[in-house]
Structure formats: structure tokens, C-alpha cells
Design a protein around this motif. Structure first.
Motif, PDB file in Angstrom:
ATOM      1  N   VAL A 203       0.838  -1.203   0.000  1.00  0.00           N
ATOM      2  CA  VAL A 203       0.000   0.000   0.000  1.00  0.00           C
ATOM      3  C   VAL A 203       0.872   1.252   0.000  1.00  0.00           C
ATOM      4  O   VAL A 203       1.828   1.357   0.777  1.00  0.00           O
ATOM      5  CB  VAL A 203      -0.922   0.033   1.243  1.00  0.00           C
ATOM      6  N   ILE A 204       0.524   2.191  -0.863  1.00  0.00           N
ATOM      7  CA  ILE A 204       1.141   3.522  -0.869  1.00  0.00           C
ATOM      8  C   ILE A 204       0.074   4.526  -0.463  1.00  0.00           C
ATOM      9  O   ILE A 204      -1.034   4.521  -1.003  1.00  0.00           O
ATOM     10  CB  ILE A 204       1.715   3.873  -2.253  1.00  0.00           C
ATOM     11  N   GLY A 228       4.880   2.953   1.042  1.00  0.00           N
ATOM     12  CA  GLY A 228       5.148   4.329   0.645  1.00  0.00           C
ATOM     13  C   GLY A 228       4.236   5.290   1.364  1.00  0.00           C
ATOM     14  O   GLY A 228       3.042   5.027   1.534  1.00  0.00           O
ATOM     15  N   ILE A 229       4.793   6.415   1.825  1.00  0.00           N
ATOM     16  CA  ILE A 229       4.018   7.472   2.473  1.00  0.00           C
ATOM     17  C   ILE A 229       4.603   8.813   2.078  1.00  0.00           C
ATOM     18  O   ILE A 229       5.762   8.904   1.648  1.00  0.00           O
ATOM     19  CB  ILE A 229       4.021   7.341   4.020  1.00  0.00           C
ATOM     20  N   LEU A 279      -3.263   1.983  -3.955  1.00  0.00           N
ATOM     21  CA  LEU A 279      -2.850   3.381  -3.838  1.00  0.00           C
ATOM     22  C   LEU A 279      -3.955   4.158  -3.144  1.00  0.00           C
ATOM     23  O   LEU A 279      -5.118   4.091  -3.545  1.00  0.00           O
ATOM     24  CB  LEU A 279      -2.578   3.966  -5.227  1.00  0.00           C
ATOM     25  N   VAL A 280      -3.578   4.909  -2.107  1.00  0.00           N
ATOM     26  CA  VAL A 280      -4.535   5.741  -1.373  1.00  0.00           C
ATOM     27  C   VAL A 280      -4.107   7.209  -1.500  1.00  0.00           C
ATOM     28  O   VAL A 280      -3.238   7.659  -0.758  1.00  0.00           O
ATOM     29  CB  VAL A 280      -4.607   5.345   0.116  1.00  0.00           C
ATOM     30  N   PRO A 281      -4.682   7.963  -2.450  1.00  0.00           N
ATOM     31  CA  PRO A 281      -4.407   9.401  -2.501  1.00  0.00           C
ATOM     32  C   PRO A 281      -5.222  10.097  -1.411  1.00  0.00           C
ATOM     33  O   PRO A 281      -6.450  10.175  -1.492  1.00  0.00           O
ATOM     34  CB  PRO A 281      -4.869   9.809  -3.908  1.00  0.00           C
ATOM     35  N   ALA A 282      -4.542  10.570  -0.370  1.00  0.00           N
ATOM     36  CA  ALA A 282      -5.236  11.070   0.822  1.00  0.00           C
ATOM     37  C   ALA A 282      -4.827  12.495   1.174  1.00  0.00           C
ATOM     38  O   ALA A 282      -4.882  12.888   2.339  1.00  0.00           O
ATOM     39  CB  ALA A 282      -4.945  10.139   2.010  1.00  0.00           C
ATOM     40  N   ALA A 283      -4.429  13.268   0.150  1.00  0.00           N
ATOM     41  CA  ALA A 283      -3.960  14.619   0.435  1.00  0.00           C
ATOM     42  C   ALA A 283      -4.826  15.672  -0.258  1.00  0.00           C
ATOM     43  O   ALA A 283      -5.737  16.227   0.335  1.00  0.00           O
ATOM     44  CB  ALA A 283      -2.499  14.764   0.016  1.00  0.00           C
ATOM     45  N   LEU A 284      -4.566  15.902  -1.541  1.00  0.00           N
ATOM     46  CA  LEU A 284      -5.197  17.004  -2.265  1.00  0.00           C
ATOM     47  C   LEU A 284      -6.087  16.500  -3.390  1.00  0.00           C
ATOM     48  O   LEU A 284      -6.001  15.342  -3.798  1.00  0.00           O
ATOM     49  CB  LEU A 284      -4.123  17.937  -2.839  1.00  0.00           C
ATOM     50  N   ALA A 298      -0.655   0.986  -9.605  1.00  0.00           N
ATOM     51  CA  ALA A 298      -1.491   0.332  -8.603  1.00  0.00           C
ATOM     52  C   ALA A 298      -2.544  -0.540  -9.271  1.00  0.00           C
ATOM     53  O   ALA A 298      -2.982  -0.268 -10.387  1.00  0.00           O
ATOM     54  CB  ALA A 298      -2.161   1.389  -7.721  1.00  0.00           C
ATOM     55  N   LYS A 299      -2.959  -1.575  -8.562  1.00  0.00           N
ATOM     56  CA  LYS A 299      -4.019  -2.459  -9.055  1.00  0.00           C
ATOM     57  C   LYS A 299      -5.394  -2.047  -8.530  1.00  0.00           C
ATOM     58  O   LYS A 299      -6.418  -2.512  -9.034  1.00  0.00           O
ATOM     59  CB  LYS A 299      -3.715  -3.897  -8.638  1.00  0.00           C
ATOM     60  N   LEU A 300      -5.397  -1.193  -7.505  1.00  0.00           N
ATOM     61  CA  LEU A 300      -6.638  -0.722  -6.893  1.00  0.00           C
ATOM     62  C   LEU A 300      -6.365   0.647  -6.286  1.00  0.00           C
ATOM     63  O   LEU A 300      -5.333   0.854  -5.651  1.00  0.00           O
ATOM     64  CB  LEU A 300      -7.094  -1.703  -5.800  1.00  0.00           C
ATOM     65  N   ILE A 301      -7.288   1.593  -6.494  1.00  0.00           N
ATOM     66  CA  ILE A 301      -7.167   2.930  -5.909  1.00  0.00           C
ATOM     67  C   ILE A 301      -8.328   3.141  -4.949  1.00  0.00           C
ATOM     68  O   ILE A 301      -9.488   2.861  -5.281  1.00  0.00           O
ATOM     69  CB  ILE A 301      -7.159   4.023  -6.994  1.00  0.00           C
TER      70      ILE A 301
END
Length: 405
Positions: A203-204, A228-229, A279-284, A298-301
Motif C-alpha cells: 500500500v502507498i 510508501g508514504i 494506492l490511497v491518494p489522501a492529500a489534495l 497500482a491495481k486498486l485505488i
């Protein structure tokens, strides 16, 4: 609006119904003034958009940001309508914003700004009317000022008029981590459907604030490996795994996770296109767009932030058959947590923390099941469309029943 019209086509809605769904019921614009430390009056503009009340009182956060606009507040209030509907919460959608850089204010100025904002909108809020909550650059302290000012002005000790409060003022401890907790469990449900499970999946997480850090903690507990973070200063990539507690300590001590000692330092742009399972886009917002969507590995977002994908990116990833769990489900743990707090205030503070966690997760799991079923029923649409169809259809049925359309 383009997305809403697409949903309208799927649900066979006519133009008048779409107009009724698109236009907010009320938008309140206010001028908020405070005396500055230099003796001069500072003037700010703010808005509260009350989008739709078919399902109940308006519900949504208040953000303090120098780039807040009326259009943004209206759009976010509409998203809250769909989010609350999707989770079967007894709320409509609302949102507020003040155009201000809170970092430029002293604590005393910030308190006065918050109190004066409530002075300007108190007639339009309350536990049965419209319930504000924290959002960008607001927190439990700001909510404390909100509720105190509301009580002073109205004479009503209506603690349910605001959520996201400290425990001492009727808040619940689970509210602090409910968004990250909910996202982690939705990621697990999605991984079970699309990746054959969460155990051992890499997970990123782009964005290591409140949401990202708690999501990392709970994903780790569920058996995933955080590789990744990042935060606003950059990130780190380590395929041997990142110790979440150590990363939090480094961020607290140095100001950024980029100083995590093991792994490769990367930019946020590099992190987004690095290899991972989830992938977890958790910012902007809009961080994944037509230029980098073709490079996503990524295989899943799972969307942590609101609107981290542009419409172009959505289309590209759908064509590439990369599932995207939409923000209105993935990050809804916060508003479900607010609902539990509100209900607890209404009932007289009888809900314990473990019961609150179970309520949040069961509500989110039910919503995921509904979306996944609709996704399979539709056949040729993505998860976001499936979620929107479920949410919009519920609002439409309520509006028709009430004679609003």
C-alpha cells in the motif's frame, strides 16, 4: 454537473428533476470582521451552502482556506448530499468555508473569527436544521468555539448542533480516527473483491495527515504492508515495509515523513506512479490526472481525499480496468462518526466507543455491498458511477415522496 447528468441518464430523470438536484436550496454569504492585533479591522468573506434537505437536516464541514470560493462550497455541499445518502444517514448536504489563511491569525483572532461566523449564521443552523463539523484547517477547538457561541446566542444547550467536538463537550473519541478506520476497512472489502484479499498487499498512501496516518495504522493491522508514504514536503518508498508508529514519530519530531531513515526519498509525483497493489491518494484534489493516470501502477485505488482524480483520469483508469473506490464511500467514516456523535447527543450520551466503532463499520460495509451489487447490475460502469446511482436515486425518491419534485 457532467457526472450528475450522466447519472440522470441512467435513472431516466428529466431536466426539471436534474435542475432541482443541482441547485442548492440556500446559499448564505456573510461578511466576517474582526479587530486585528494592530487595531485595524480585518474583513473576510464566508459561505454556507445548504444543498438538499430531502433526507434530513443539512450536514457538512466548515473549512478555513485562502482559496475558498462560493462555487467550491456549493460543489462540496452537493457531494455531501450524495455521501450522506449513500451511507443512509438522516441528513442532507451542506458545506461552509471562510476565505482566510488561518496561519496568518493569532489564536485570539482565530477564536473571534469562529465566533463571529456563528453569529452570522446561527439562525440557519441547529441539530434539526444544519449541523456543521470540522473540515480543512478546522478542528475540535474551532467546533468548541462554534458550540459555545451558538449556546450563548440562542440560549439552547443543543450540543448536537455541531459535531467534531471534544469529548468533554459531547464529542466521541472515535471521531478523531473514524475516517482512517473506515477507509482501511473499505480498502479491505475492495481488496477481497478485486485483489483476492488484503493480506500482504503493498500500500502507498499519499498524504500522512490525520486520515492517512490512521488509515496506515489500521491497514497494517489488517495485514497490509505500507511501502510508501508522503506529506507536503515529499515522501519515502520502502518495499521492505514502513513502520507506521516510527513514521509518526519522525513526522512529529522533524516535521516531515521524508526524514524516515530507511528507504528511498521520492517526490509526491513519483510516489503516485510507483509500483504497489493499493494506492490511497489522501492529500489534495486532482493529483491523478490525464498526464500521470497512464503511468499508475497500482491495481486498486481507494480515494482518501475529496476528488483526488480528475474526470480524465477516471476515464483512463476505467479503460485500464483499474478499480477506483470513490471518495463518497472511502472517506465517509468521518461523517458516519459525526452521525454517531449527533445521535449520542440527541439520546443523552449513552454510546460507548466500541459500539460507536461497530456502528461506523457496519454502516460503511452495508454501503459497500450496495455499491458492489449496483456495479455488477450496471455491468459497463465504474464503482463511482454505481455509488452515485445509489445515492442520487435515494435522494430522488425522498424528494418525490415529499413533493419537492
Amino acid at each position: 454537473m457532467k457526472k450528475l447528468y450522466k447519472i440522470g441518464g441512467i435513472l431516466s430523470l428529466h431536466d426539471d428533476e436534474l435542475q432541482a438536484l443541482a441547485i442548492p436550496e440556500r446559499v448564505i454569504q456573510v461578511k466576517v470582521q474582526i479587530p486585528g492585533a494592530d487595531g485595524k479591522i480585518k474583513t473576510f468573506i464566508g459561505w454556507r451552502s445548504q444543498h438538499n434537505s430531502a433526507l434530513g437536516p443539512y450536514k457538512g464541514g466548515v473549512r478555513y482556506h485562502p482559496n475558498v470560493s462560493q462555487d467550491e462550497v456549493i460543489a462540496l455541499s452537493m457531494i455531501m448530499t450524495w455521501k450522506n445518502s449513500l451511507l443512509q444517514l438522516p441528513y442532507g448536504g451542506g458545506k461552509a468555508g471562510i476565505r482566510v489563511d488561518p496561519k496568518s491569525l493569532t489564536r485570539a483572532e482565530l477564536e473571534l473569527l469562529s465566533r463571529n461566523f456563528i453569529d452570522a449564521i446561527y439562525k440557519y443552523i441547529g441539530s434539526d436544521i444544519d449541523i456543521p463539523a470540522p473540515d480543512v484547517n478546522t478542528d475540535s477547538q474551532v467546533m468548541s468555539w462554534f458550540i459555545d457561541e451558538y449556546i450563548k446566542i440562542t440560549g439552547k444547550v443543543d450540543l448536537g448542533a455541531v459535531t467534531g467536538k471534544p469529548v468533554e463537550l459531547g464529542g466521541i473519541s472515535v471521531r478523531e480516527y473514524s475516517t482512517g478506520l473506515g477507509l482501511a476497512h473499505i480498502a479491505k472489502l475492495a481488496a477481497d473483491k478485486f485483489l483476492d484479499g488484503i493480506e500482504g498487499r503493498s500500500v502507498i498512501i499519499q498524504g500522512f495527515g490525520n486520515l492517512g496516518s490512521f488509515a496506515a495504522k489500521y491497514l497494517s493491522e489488517l495485514g497490509a504492508k505500507i511501502v510508501g508514504i508522503s506529506d507536503s514536503k515529499g515522501g519515502v518508498l520502502n518495499y521492505d515495509g514502513i513502520d507506521v508508529n516510527k513514521a509518526l514519530e519522525v513526522k512529529h519530531r522533524t516535521g516531515s515523513v521524508i526524514n524516515y531513515p530507511e528507504g528511498k526519498k521520492v517526490t509526491n509525483d513519483e510516489l503516485l506512479v510507483s509500483q504497489c497493489d493499493i494506492l490511497v491518494p489522501a492529500a489534495l484534489e486532482n493529483v491523478i490526472h490525464k498526464y500521470n493516470a497512464p503511468k499508475i501502477q497500482a491495481k486498486l485505488i481507494v480515494e482518501g481525499a475529496n476528488g483526488p482524480l480528475t474526470a480524465d483520469a477516471d476515464e483512463i483508469l476505467a479503460h485500464r480496468q483499474i478499480p477506483v473506490v470513490p471518495d463518497i464511500l472511502a472517506n465517509s467514516g468521518g461523517v458516519v462518526g459525526s452521525y454517531v456523535e449527533w445521535a449520542n447527543n440527541k439520546m443523552g450520551e449513552i454510546i460507548e466507543e466500541e459500539e460507536a466503532k461497530k456502528l461506523i463499520l457496519s454502516r460503511m460495509e452495508k454501503a459497500f455491498s450496495e455499491i458492489y451489487k449496483k456495479y455488477n447490475d450496471l455491468g459497463d460502469q465504474d464503482l463511482r458511477t454505481a455509488a452515485m446511482v445509489v445515492a442520487v436515486e435515494r435522494v430522488v425518491k425522498a424528494m418525490r415522496a415529499r413533493g419537492m419534485i
